[in-house]
Design a protein around this motif. Structure first.
Motif, PDB file in Angstrom:
ATOM      1  N   ILE A  44      -0.181 -12.192  -1.622  1.00 51.44           N
ATOM      2  CA  ILE A  44      -0.178 -11.004  -2.483  1.00 51.44           C
ATOM      3  C   ILE A  44      -0.499  -9.766  -1.651  1.00 51.44           C
ATOM      4  N   LEU A  45      -0.067  -8.617  -2.168  1.00 48.19           N
ATOM      5  CA  LEU A  45      -0.349  -7.333  -1.551  1.00 48.19           C
ATOM      6  C   LEU A  45      -1.191  -6.504  -2.519  1.00 48.19           C
ATOM      7  N   TYR A  46      -2.112  -5.709  -1.961  1.00 49.39           N
ATOM      8  CA  TYR A  46      -2.910  -4.826  -2.800  1.00 49.39           C
ATOM      9  C   TYR A  46      -3.398  -3.639  -1.972  1.00 49.39           C
ATOM     10  N   ILE A  47      -3.753  -2.567  -2.685  1.00 44.89           N
ATOM     11  CA  ILE A  47      -4.169  -1.323  -2.038  1.00 44.89           C
ATOM     12  C   ILE A  47      -5.686  -1.267  -1.960  1.00 44.89           C
ATOM     13  N   LYS A  48      -6.184  -0.959  -0.786  1.00 45.60           N
ATOM     14  CA  LYS A  48      -7.619  -0.768  -0.598  1.00 45.60           C
ATOM     15  C   LYS A  48      -7.832   0.426   0.320  1.00 45.60           C
ATOM     16  N   GLY A  49      -8.363   1.504  -0.258  1.00 48.00           N
ATOM     17  CA  GLY A  49      -8.542   2.711   0.539  1.00 48.00           C
ATOM     18  C   GLY A  49      -7.204   3.249   1.008  1.00 48.00           C
ATOM     19  N   TYR A  50      -7.067   3.467   2.315  1.00 45.90           N
ATOM     20  CA  TYR A  50      -5.819   3.961   2.881  1.00 45.90           C
ATOM     21  C   TYR A  50      -4.908   2.826   3.336  1.00 45.90           C
ATOM     22  N   ASP A  51      -5.327   1.590   3.134  1.00 45.71           N
ATOM     23  CA  ASP A  51      -4.594   0.453   3.677  1.00 45.71           C
ATOM     24  C   ASP A  51      -3.911  -0.363   2.585  1.00 45.71           C
ATOM     25  N   LEU A  52      -2.789  -0.945   2.959  1.00 45.89           N
ATOM     26  CA  LEU A  52      -2.143  -1.958   2.128  1.00 45.89           C
ATOM     27  C   LEU A  52      -2.506  -3.306   2.734  1.00 45.89           C
ATOM     28  N   MET A  53      -3.175  -4.131   1.935  1.00 42.79           N
ATOM     29  CA  MET A  53      -3.705  -5.392   2.423  1.00 42.79           C
ATOM     30  C   MET A  53      -2.818  -6.564   1.999  1.00 42.79           C
ATOM     31  N   LEU A  54      -2.795  -7.590   2.834  1.00 44.85           N
ATOM     32  CA  LEU A  54      -2.092  -8.836   2.545  1.00 44.85           C
ATOM     33  C   LEU A  54      -3.118  -9.964   2.492  1.00 44.85           C
ATOM     34  N   TRP A  55      -3.131 -10.696   1.382  1.00 48.82           N
ATOM     35  CA  TRP A  55      -3.984 -11.884   1.272  1.00 48.82           C
ATOM     36  C   TRP A  55      -3.098 -13.115   1.292  1.00 48.82           C
ATOM     37  N   ASP A  56      -3.347 -14.011   2.242  1.00 46.91           N
ATOM     38  CA  ASP A  56      -2.586 -15.251   2.386  1.00 46.91           C
ATOM     39  C   ASP A  56      -3.430 -16.401   1.856  1.00 46.91           C
ATOM     40  N   PHE A  57      -2.967 -17.036   0.782  1.00 46.11           N
ATOM     41  CA  PHE A  57      -3.735 -18.106   0.172  1.00 46.11           C
ATOM     42  C   PHE A  57      -3.737 -19.376   1.006  1.00 46.11           C
ATOM     43  N   VAL A  64      -4.509  -6.330   7.372  1.00 45.82           N
ATOM     44  CA  VAL A  64      -3.911  -5.042   7.037  1.00 45.82           C
ATOM     45  C   VAL A  64      -2.404  -5.156   7.240  1.00 45.82           C
ATOM     46  N   TYR A  65      -1.647  -4.972   6.153  1.00 47.81           N
ATOM     47  CA  TYR A  65      -0.186  -5.077   6.217  1.00 47.81           C
ATOM     48  C   TYR A  65       0.435  -3.744   6.619  1.00 47.81           C
ATOM     49  N   TYR A  66      -0.143  -2.637   6.111  1.00 50.85           N
ATOM     50  CA  TYR A  66       0.374  -1.310   6.416  1.00 50.85           C
ATOM     51  C   TYR A  66      -0.774  -0.323   6.340  1.00 50.85           C
ATOM     52  N   ALA A  68      -1.923   3.597   6.178  1.00 47.50           N
ATOM     53  CA  ALA A  68      -1.368   4.904   5.818  1.00 47.50           C
ATOM     54  C   ALA A  68      -2.103   6.035   6.525  1.00 47.50           C
ATOM     55  N   ASN A  69      -1.428   7.170   6.624  1.00 50.22           N
ATOM     56  CA  ASN A  69      -2.043   8.402   7.091  1.00 50.22           C
ATOM     57  C   ASN A  69      -3.134   8.811   6.110  1.00 50.22           C
ATOM     58  N   LYS A  70      -4.270   9.294   6.601  1.00 52.97           N
ATOM     59  CA  LYS A  70      -5.400   9.606   5.728  1.00 52.97           C
ATOM     60  C   LYS A  70      -5.145  10.789   4.803  1.00 52.97           C
ATOM     61  N   GLU A  71      -4.100  11.548   5.050  1.00 53.51           N
ATOM     62  CA  GLU A  71      -3.738  12.617   4.130  1.00 53.51           C
ATOM     63  C   GLU A  71      -2.723  12.150   3.093  1.00 53.51           C
ATOM     64  N   MET A  72      -2.385  10.859   3.158  1.00 54.57           N
ATOM     65  CA  MET A  72      -1.331  10.322   2.295  1.00 54.57           C
ATOM     66  C   MET A  72      -1.808   9.012   1.668  1.00 54.57           C
ATOM     67  N   ASN A  73      -2.648   9.121   0.657  1.00 51.93           N
ATOM     68  CA  ASN A  73      -3.150   7.934  -0.017  1.00 51.93           C
ATOM     69  C   ASN A  73      -2.009   7.101  -0.606  1.00 51.93           C
ATOM     70  N   ILE A  74      -2.119   5.783  -0.486  1.00 51.82           N
ATOM     71  CA  ILE A  74      -1.183   4.888  -1.163  1.00 51.82           C
ATOM     72  C   ILE A  74      -1.643   4.739  -2.606  1.00 51.82           C
ATOM     73  N   ILE A  75      -0.762   5.024  -3.557  1.00 55.16           N
ATOM     74  CA  ILE A  75      -1.150   4.914  -4.964  1.00 55.16           C
ATOM     75  C   ILE A  75      -0.291   3.916  -5.738  1.00 55.16           C
ATOM     76  N   GLY A  76       0.747   3.376  -5.092  1.00 55.39           N
ATOM     77  CA  GLY A  76       1.585   2.402  -5.783  1.00 55.39           C
ATOM     78  C   GLY A  76       2.353   1.540  -4.803  1.00 55.39           C
ATOM     79  N   VAL A  77       2.557   0.266  -5.170  1.00 49.26           N
ATOM     80  CA  VAL A  77       3.301  -0.651  -4.309  1.00 49.26           C
ATOM     81  C   VAL A  77       4.032  -1.664  -5.182  1.00 49.26           C
ATOM     82  N   SER A  78       5.231  -2.037  -4.750  1.00 49.55           N
ATOM     83  CA  SER A  78       6.005  -3.057  -5.441  1.00 49.55           C
ATOM     84  C   SER A  78       6.849  -3.792  -4.403  1.00 49.55           C
ATOM     85  N   TYR A  79       7.073  -5.099  -4.623  1.00 49.58           N
ATOM     86  CA  TYR A  79       7.831  -5.901  -3.655  1.00 49.58           C
ATOM     87  C   TYR A  79       9.013  -6.548  -4.352  1.00 49.58           C
TER      88      TYR A  79
END
Length: 275
Positions: A44-57, A64-66, A68-79
């Protein structure tokens, strides 16, 4: 996901894994924003702070999957599993812009486009995202967009969208016709044909203080569901039908639904049962 925010205006959540047979719950991470999305049956992928995280069960670890620039918060993700592509939405508060990005399976940015948002309506700036076939579908504030992840085309469906839900290869949405009243429409994602749909719920929606439209996954089909003043309606054969339960997910083994408690549909948690 479980809301755990106490003081901040922006909600954050704890993300938990639940063993449906034993009811054992394991906290995978805390202080995450927006929803998590499935990348595969084991990740699964989820947003934490400025990072997009990947959890492998399988590996039982997060990375950290991706970043982001600290001036560009990630607010949405879809796969999108069909095209192995990732939709990433970032926000720039200084310029009042959203950056709509698509990454391929090698994490390369193959599409990027900016759209303006209304800084006076920040409550609706967190996007509501979904995927259907090769398409990404998302709404921000009162705008509804689609992106063909193969042809990489961003299209505005409506600039007066109140809510939407998936219906397999179509999207149904309710468009404001006045400041308070809405009408329902259906758009075919492939042909772009758009037409009015069954609007028998319009007066009920208008007269109800709390109603919400969402997509239920029922027997491997996307079925729009509208709960209006604690009465659920299911989209069946191109019309709304009243139903006794608000299903979120159902297959031949498992049922997940929003519970009725004291005559009220609780949309902040769910219950499940085996069939």
């Amino acid at each position: 996901m479980e809301n755990e925010q106490l003081d901040s205006e922006m909600p954050t959540y704890a993300i938990k894994a639940i063993n449906l047979k034993s009811n054992e719950r394991i906290v995978l991470d805390r202080q995450i924003s927006n929803k998590c999305v499935s990348m595969s049956d084991t990740a699964i992928l989820y947003i934490k702070g400025y990072d997009l995280m990947l959890w492998d069960f399988e590996l039982k670890r997060k990375t950290v999957y991706y970043k982001a620039n600290k001036e560009m918060n990630i607010i949405g993700v879809s796969y999108n599993r069909n095209t192995s592509s990732l939709l990433l939405i970032q926000i720039n508060f200084k310029t009042n812009e959203l950056f709509i990005k698509i990454l391929n399976s090698r994490k390369q940015i193959v599409f990027c486009q900016k759209v303006k948002f209304n800084e006076m309506e920040m409550e609706g700036v967190t996007p509501i995202l979904n995927t259907s076939n090769n398409f990404f579908v998302f709404s921000v504030q009162d705008k509804l967009y689609t992106i063909d992840s193969k042809n990489l085309e961003l299209k505005l469906v409506s600039s007066k969208c109140d809510s939407y839900a998936l219906n397999n290869g179509k999207v149904i949405y309710y468009r404001f016709v006045t400041d308070e009243k809405t009408e329902g429409y259906s758009i075919d994602l492939s042909t772009r044909e758009c037409k009015k749909m069954d609007n028998s719920l319009n007066e009920r929606i208008y007269n109800c203080e709390k109603s919400f439209l969402f997509t239920a996954n029922i027997d491997n089909s996307f079925i729009p569901t509208y709960t209006i003043c604690n009465i659920p309606y299911l989209w069946v054969n191109n019309k709304w039908e009243i139903t006794s339960e608000a299903f979120v997910y159902r297959d031949n083994k498992l049922i997940v639904k929003m519970p009725f408690e004291g005559g009220i549909i609780k949309d902040d948690h769910f219950q499940w049962e085996f069939r």
